[in-house]
Design an enzyme around this catalytic site. Sequence first.
Site, mmCIF file in Angstrom:
data_model
loop_
_atom_site.group_PDB
_atom_site.id
_atom_site.type_symbol
_atom_site.label_atom_id
_atom_site.label_comp_id
_atom_site.label_asym_id
_atom_site.label_seq_id
_atom_site.Cartn_x
_atom_site.Cartn_y
_atom_site.Cartn_z
ATOM 1 N N HIS A 61 0.867 -1.184 0.000
ATOM 2 C CA HIS A 61 0.000 0.000 0.000
ATOM 3 C C HIS A 61 0.899 1.228 0.000
ATOM 4 C CE1 HIS A 61 -3.734 2.284 0.829
ATOM 5 N NE2 HIS A 61 -2.893 3.119 1.429
ATOM 6 N N CYS A 62 0.800 2.016 -1.068
ATOM 7 C CA CYS A 62 1.678 3.178 -1.233
ATOM 8 C C CYS A 62 0.982 4.417 -0.677
ATOM 9 C CB CYS A 62 2.024 3.369 -2.695
ATOM 10 S SG CYS A 62 3.142 4.763 -2.990
ATOM 11 N N PRO A 63 1.518 5.030 0.376
ATOM 12 C CA PRO A 63 0.877 6.240 0.918
ATOM 13 C C PRO A 63 1.027 7.452 0.004
ATOM 14 C CG PRO A 63 2.936 5.793 2.073
ATOM 15 C CD PRO A 63 2.715 4.643 1.158
ATOM 16 N N GLY B 177 -1.800 6.920 -2.340
ATOM 17 C CA GLY B 177 -3.054 6.713 -1.618
ATOM 18 C C GLY B 177 -3.849 5.529 -2.123
#
Length: 447
Positions: A179-181, A184
Amino acid sequence: MYVVPPPPRSESGSNSDLRVYQTWKGSNKFFLQGRFVFGPDVRSLALTICLIAVPVTIFCIFVARKLMDDFSDNWGVSIVSVAVVFTIYDLILLLLTSGRDPGIIPRNAHPPEPEPLDSSNVDAGAGQTPQLRLPRIKEVEVDGVTFKVKYCDTCMLYRPPRCSHCSICNNCVEKFDHHCPWVGQCIGRRNYRFFFMFVFSTTLLCIYVFAFCWVYIRKITESEHITILKAMLKTPASIVLIIYTFISMWFVGGLTAFHLYLISTNQTTYENFRYRYDRRSNPHNKGVVNNFKETFCSAIPPSKNDFRAMVHREPPLPPRSVAGGGFMSPNMGKASDDIEMGRKAVWADMGSAMSEHGGDGKDGNNERLHVKDGELGELSPDVRTTVDEQSDRPSMHPRRSSWGRKSGSWDMSPEVMALAARVGGEHNQNGGGSSSGSGLMTENRPT
């Protein structure tokens, strides 16, 4: 066995006019009526856009515009054009990564049917789910390779190989990478290609801005015949962009190199961080060339979710048996428990059932039949079994099913006759007369 009936559903239910994205159980955010799906941290996407667009804007105003005068013909215009076009291309890749379904597996509305436990396809050390008698881990065979798949309690399904549940988006994602912040969104099977292209193009954009900032400084030193240090002081915007792009290149450049390694070995970030293939061979590795073809040249599978579709009502489930590992009603088995524990409530219920034949549950002196708690344990197992079987029927009330009006058989077992005589004797000692209709009677059932 009493099964709680499902609540009645009206034809014009509240979900009839809702779409899937409006009743979505995950943490995703939807825009344009479900056409774009983002993660719950979609606000970080605005920050990422600013980190890309603002430096490029400064570059075009303070650096590229000045270089247009130093280069003849169309070279100066091309510097600005390439920067603008490359930035737009980079932002489109960012939106394709962040605003599409990464490969979410639709969750089940009901748990799967439990299967008989088999030591050949169940991990011996795995536990079982608390709600269902389902193995936590089981083995499946895909293309001749055996994989261990886990059961997801949230999505109520067995995750396919290389699938994992994202705790941030609250979804199971196919070929879950991470999950890439910064975007998003989860990175999975359907957007990994765009994610890598976004990171790679951002690296190239940083190199482009970094290089032309140095070209502009070099032009100042040649035109004014000053040192590089004095030229850098004349263009502070170039100094800021050089420092910014240098730091960014280490980040996005290192990320690009890392994912090039993952693609060449056909791994995901999740698998690499868990050392999944350090001690055993990777069954997904098809060679460097085929791995790159699978990532960039294979067709992107269609989404398994139609977020704009209307919500369909689920038909009511049939009641499941306890032996099959299904759900049990909270009231299931209460009647048999009351009889086993010797409670008066059940026998009072039986007394009211006798009222249909003996005058509203009263004897000749209009007194109710009472049985002591200690005497219930003396009943024969046949009597208990008869009552248990009658109380387990969901569609027949135990009062009417215990006494057969049409059979005409009103024989009493010896245990019941002894108990009735004992109760009648105690009743006579207390001064009450007994009626001929008093006592406990059972119906002889045909076998």
